[in-house]
Each structure stands twice: as C-alpha cells, then as structure tokens.
Design a protein around this motif. Structure first.
Motif, PDB file in Angstrom:
ATOM      1  N   GLU A 100      33.685  43.148  33.713  1.00  0.00           N
ATOM      2  CA  GLU A 100      34.708  42.937  32.692  1.00  0.00           C
ATOM      3  C   GLU A 100      36.064  42.644  33.333  1.00  0.00           C
ATOM      4  O   GLU A 100      36.816  41.793  32.851  1.00  0.00           O
ATOM      5  CB  GLU A 100      34.806  44.166  31.791  1.00  0.00           C
ATOM      6  CG  GLU A 100      33.605  44.351  30.864  1.00  0.00           C
ATOM      7  CD  GLU A 100      33.667  45.642  30.081  1.00  0.00           C
ATOM      8  OE1 GLU A 100      34.538  46.490  30.411  1.00  0.00           O
ATOM      9  OE2 GLU A 100      32.855  45.811  29.162  1.00  0.00           O
ATOM     10  N   ARG A 101      36.357  43.344  34.419  1.00  0.00           N
ATOM     11  CA  ARG A 101      37.629  43.103  35.117  1.00  0.00           C
ATOM     12  C   ARG A 101      37.685  41.698  35.686  1.00  0.00           C
ATOM     13  O   ARG A 101      38.736  41.048  35.648  1.00  0.00           O
ATOM     14  CB  ARG A 101      37.813  44.133  36.230  1.00  0.00           C
ATOM     15  CG  ARG A 101      38.220  45.513  35.718  1.00  0.00           C
ATOM     16  CD  ARG A 101      38.277  46.521  36.854  1.00  0.00           C
ATOM     17  NE  ARG A 101      38.704  47.831  36.345  1.00  0.00           N
ATOM     18  CZ  ARG A 101      38.613  48.958  37.036  1.00  0.00           C
ATOM     19  NH1 ARG A 101      38.093  48.929  38.259  1.00  0.00           N
ATOM     20  NH2 ARG A 101      39.018  50.098  36.524  1.00  0.00           N
ATOM     21  N   VAL A 151      36.116  37.632  27.606  1.00  0.00           N
ATOM     22  CA  VAL A 151      35.422  38.540  28.521  1.00  0.00           C
ATOM     23  C   VAL A 151      33.973  38.740  28.089  1.00  0.00           C
ATOM     24  O   VAL A 151      33.052  38.699  28.916  1.00  0.00           O
ATOM     25  CB  VAL A 151      36.154  39.896  28.604  1.00  0.00           C
ATOM     26  CG1 VAL A 151      35.376  40.876  29.471  1.00  0.00           C
ATOM     27  CG2 VAL A 151      37.559  39.709  29.164  1.00  0.00           C
ATOM     28  N   ASP A 152      33.747  38.939  26.777  1.00  0.00           N
ATOM     29  CA  ASP A 152      32.384  39.111  26.276  1.00  0.00           C
ATOM     30  C   ASP A 152      31.533  37.881  26.564  1.00  0.00           C
ATOM     31  O   ASP A 152      30.364  37.991  26.958  1.00  0.00           O
ATOM     32  CB  ASP A 152      32.394  39.379  24.766  1.00  0.00           C
ATOM     33  CG  ASP A 152      32.757  40.815  24.441  1.00  0.00           C
ATOM     34  OD1 ASP A 152      32.688  41.656  25.370  1.00  0.00           O
ATOM     35  OD2 ASP A 152      33.112  41.097  23.298  1.00  0.00           O
ATOM     36  N   GLY A 211      34.758  31.310  27.903  1.00  0.00           N
ATOM     37  CA  GLY A 211      34.394  32.313  28.894  1.00  0.00           C
ATOM     38  C   GLY A 211      32.997  32.115  29.438  1.00  0.00           C
ATOM     39  O   GLY A 211      32.720  32.421  30.602  1.00  0.00           O
ATOM     40  N   GLY A 252      36.108  39.161  34.403  1.00  0.00           N
ATOM     41  CA  GLY A 252      36.310  38.328  33.217  1.00  0.00           C
ATOM     42  C   GLY A 252      37.755  38.335  32.758  1.00  0.00           C
ATOM     43  O   GLY A 252      38.306  37.298  32.365  1.00  0.00           O
ATOM     44  N   GLU A 253      38.387  39.507  32.810  1.00  0.00           N
ATOM     45  CA  GLU A 253      39.796  39.619  32.409  1.00  0.00           C
ATOM     46  C   GLU A 253      40.697  38.836  33.353  1.00  0.00           C
ATOM     47  O   GLU A 253      41.658  38.190  32.928  1.00  0.00           O
ATOM     48  CB  GLU A 253      40.207  41.096  32.383  1.00  0.00           C
ATOM     49  CG  GLU A 253      39.564  41.876  31.246  1.00  0.00           C
ATOM     50  CD  GLU A 253      39.705  43.380  31.425  1.00  0.00           C
ATOM     51  OE1 GLU A 253      40.304  43.813  32.447  1.00  0.00           O
ATOM     52  OE2 GLU A 253      39.230  44.127  30.551  1.00  0.00           O
ATOM     53  N   TRP A 254      40.363  38.896  34.657  1.00  0.00           N
ATOM     54  CA  TRP A 254      41.151  38.146  35.644  1.00  0.00           C
ATOM     55  C   TRP A 254      41.031  36.646  35.385  1.00  0.00           C
ATOM     56  O   TRP A 254      42.022  35.921  35.420  1.00  0.00           O
ATOM     57  CB  TRP A 254      40.657  38.488  37.048  1.00  0.00           C
ATOM     58  CG  TRP A 254      41.453  37.823  38.135  1.00  0.00           C
ATOM     59  CD1 TRP A 254      42.621  38.254  38.694  1.00  0.00           C
ATOM     60  CD2 TRP A 254      41.122  36.588  38.791  1.00  0.00           C
ATOM     61  NE1 TRP A 254      43.035  37.367  39.659  1.00  0.00           N
ATOM     62  CE2 TRP A 254      42.144  36.336  39.745  1.00  0.00           C
ATOM     63  CE3 TRP A 254      40.059  35.685  38.677  1.00  0.00           C
ATOM     64  CZ2 TRP A 254      42.134  35.216  40.564  1.00  0.00           C
ATOM     65  CZ3 TRP A 254      40.048  34.562  39.485  1.00  0.00           C
ATOM     66  CH2 TRP A 254      41.078  34.333  40.425  1.00  0.00           C
ATOM     67  N   ARG A 288      40.253  35.247  32.529  1.00  0.00           N
ATOM     68  CA  ARG A 288      40.927  34.959  31.257  1.00  0.00           C
ATOM     69  C   ARG A 288      42.427  34.805  31.471  1.00  0.00           C
ATOM     70  O   ARG A 288      43.059  33.876  30.946  1.00  0.00           O
ATOM     71  CB  ARG A 288      40.654  36.092  30.277  1.00  0.00           C
ATOM     72  CG  ARG A 288      41.343  35.930  28.917  1.00  0.00           C
ATOM     73  CD  ARG A 288      41.299  37.240  28.145  1.00  0.00           C
ATOM     74  NE  ARG A 288      42.023  38.279  28.882  1.00  0.00           N
ATOM     75  CZ  ARG A 288      41.906  39.581  28.626  1.00  0.00           C
ATOM     76  NH1 ARG A 288      41.092  40.003  27.688  1.00  0.00           N
ATOM     77  NH2 ARG A 288      42.600  40.466  29.329  1.00  0.00           N
ATOM     78  N   PHE A 302      31.982  35.656  28.957  1.00  0.00           N
ATOM     79  CA  PHE A 302      31.743  35.568  30.396  1.00  0.00           C
ATOM     80  C   PHE A 302      30.647  36.531  30.837  1.00  0.00           C
ATOM     81  O   PHE A 302      29.705  36.141  31.538  1.00  0.00           O
ATOM     82  CB  PHE A 302      33.033  35.861  31.165  1.00  0.00           C
ATOM     83  CG  PHE A 302      32.822  36.077  32.642  1.00  0.00           C
ATOM     84  CD1 PHE A 302      32.519  35.011  33.474  1.00  0.00           C
ATOM     85  CD2 PHE A 302      32.896  37.349  33.190  1.00  0.00           C
ATOM     86  CE1 PHE A 302      32.308  35.205  34.835  1.00  0.00           C
ATOM     87  CE2 PHE A 302      32.680  37.558  34.544  1.00  0.00           C
ATOM     88  CZ  PHE A 302      32.393  36.483  35.369  1.00  0.00           C
ATOM     89  N   VAL A 303      30.768  37.798  30.438  1.00  0.00           N
ATOM     90  CA  VAL A 303      29.798  38.814  30.859  1.00  0.00           C
ATOM     91  C   VAL A 303      28.404  38.493  30.320  1.00  0.00           C
ATOM     92  O   VAL A 303      27.405  38.535  31.047  1.00  0.00           O
ATOM     93  CB  VAL A 303      30.242  40.217  30.401  1.00  0.00           C
ATOM     94  CG1 VAL A 303      29.149  41.245  30.673  1.00  0.00           C
ATOM     95  CG2 VAL A 303      31.531  40.624  31.100  1.00  0.00           C
ATOM     96  N   ARG A 344      32.048  47.579  34.070  1.00  0.00           N
ATOM     97  CA  ARG A 344      33.512  47.518  34.068  1.00  0.00           C
ATOM     98  C   ARG A 344      34.027  46.532  35.121  1.00  0.00           C
ATOM     99  O   ARG A 344      34.999  45.809  34.887  1.00  0.00           O
ATOM    100  CB  ARG A 344      34.097  48.905  34.306  1.00  0.00           C
ATOM    101  CG  ARG A 344      35.620  48.951  34.275  1.00  0.00           C
ATOM    102  CD  ARG A 344      36.166  48.375  32.968  1.00  0.00           C
ATOM    103  NE  ARG A 344      37.606  48.198  32.989  1.00  0.00           N
ATOM    104  CZ  ARG A 344      38.248  47.253  32.315  1.00  0.00           C
ATOM    105  NH1 ARG A 344      37.580  46.388  31.563  1.00  0.00           N
ATOM    106  NH2 ARG A 344      39.556  47.168  32.388  1.00  0.00           N
TER     107      ARG A 344
END
Length: 237
Positions: free
Chosen positions: A89-90, A108-109, A161, A92-94, A96, A111-112, A86
């Motif tokens: 993912e956070r 996000v996917d 990403g 990645g969201e930042w 994005r 990037f991770v 998580r």
C-alpha cells in the motif's frame, strides 16, 4: 525478453483501459469490475482444483490438504508479522503521489489488486526460468496477453493505479530470470505443483476481494508460496 514483453503488454492493456474508461458510465465500469472479478475467481479456482483433484482407479480423490493448511497458517503468521500488505500500500501511495498528484481515489486499491493478480502464479516463475535458462519467452508472452486483458478491464473500472502493476511484475520476473540458473535445481515438479496450487488459491482470494471488499489481506498470505515450495523439497529429501 519475456519480462519486457509482459510489462509492455500490461502497459498497453492499461492504456487501452484508461482511454476506454473515459467513455463508459460508472454502471458499466462496475459491470467490468465484476466481470474481471468473476474471471479471476475461476482462474484461481480452476488452477487449485487442477492440482488438488486426482482421478484414478475409477474414482476422484484430493491431495495437498495438509500442505495448504500448514502453508497458509505459517504464511499468514509471517506475512502479518512483516505486514506485507501495508508495504504494498505504501508503494501504491508513493506512486499515486508521484503520478496522480495524490488525488485519484482508489489508486492504491487498483495498484495492489492488479499487482497481486498478475504477479502470483506458476506461469510467472516457470516462464521466467525458461526465459533465463533457455531463452524461451513464449510462456511469459502468453501470460502477458492474459495480463493485458485483465489489466485493461481493471484500469477501465478501477483507475490508472492498475497500470503500475507492471512495476512489480518487471522486478519480480526480471529477478527470477537473472537468477534462473540458481533457482532451477530447487524448482522440482513437486515444488512447482505446490506453488501452482497455493498461488491459484491466492488468486482466488484476489477475486473475492474484488467483489466483497477487503475480505483477505492477500499480500500478507504471500509467504505461503515459499512454505509450499519448502514443503515439497522437504518431502522429496
């Protein structure tokens, strides 16, 4: 220098994949993703088997079974408690929201998945230690060439990403390089073998996820690497 070269090659590969991805169809992008997944699967599988299988006295035997069971069981408990997946993912969201206006699907996917693929493995650890102590960046340069190809294919099929996997690579390898003189005594041959075995199994998990979706929460299994190194040190004590 080695980490800078590695990061630069990841960005170059991602840029090439981003440009090339605009000129290929969705069908070809899917084929590239599956091809990347197949390569990641076999990279992980070959690395794990190299450390597990031993040929001697005319027969093939395996080793490390107890270590990997303990490492992954303990690592999974720690990883789930910390919920490392998580946190990635956070991040990645930042990224994005800052660089893709929060709109790009799959950012996000990408990037991770790319981060886990290019960060995990003995080459990152050994290469960073060599660079920090000896100034020998050849291992990281070779890793960078491999990462360039992988990230290029992932960016073309999954989106921009994947390029940002350069960020955790820079932080992770750069930190190890700076702390190399303190880490070197700990990273014995046995510790490196265990790290390579568990790291290769984690890379295999990344390949599985690329084909069959979120089968494994690979980031939550990352503490298994630390447990594997501690196991080796305990056995050698």
């Amino acid at each position: 220098m080695g980490t800078l070269i590695n990061v630069a090659l990841i960005i170059a590969g991602g840029a090439a994949g981003l440009i090339g991805g605009k000129f290929i169809t969705v069908r070809v992008q899917d084929a590239l993703l599956k091809a990347s997944a197949l390569c990641v699967l076999f990279i992980g599988l070959s690395g794990a088997l190299e450390k597990m299988l031993i040929f001697g006295d005319g027969k093939l035997t395996s080793t490390g079974s107890t270590m990997i069971i303990v490492s992954f069981a303990t690592g999974a408990l720690v990883g789930e408690a910390l919920n490392l997946e998580r946190h990635m993912e956070r991040l990645g969201e930042w990224l994005r929201d800052r660089f893709a206006n929060g709109a790009e699907g799959g950012f996000v996917d990408a990037f991770v998945t790319a981060s886990l693929t290019v960060c995990i493995g003995a080459m990152a650890i050994v290469g960073s230690i060599q660079d920090g102590i000896l100034g020998d960046w050849s291992t990281l340069a070779l890793k960078g060439a491999l990462d360039c190809i992988i990230v290029c294919a992932m960016t073309a099929s999954m989106g921009r990403g994947a390029i940002f996997s350069a960020l955790p690579v820079g932080v992770f390898q750069g930190t190890i390089t700076l702390l190399a003189r303190f880490i070197q005594p700990i990273m014995t041959a046995g510790a490196l073998d265990n790290l390579s075995l568990v790291g290769s199994m984690l890379i295999f998990c990344v390949g599985v996820n690329l084909i069959w979706g979120r089968t494994f929460k690979t980031a939550n299994l990352l503490p298994a690497v630390i447990v594997a190194v501690l196991w080796a040190l305990a056995c050698e004590a």
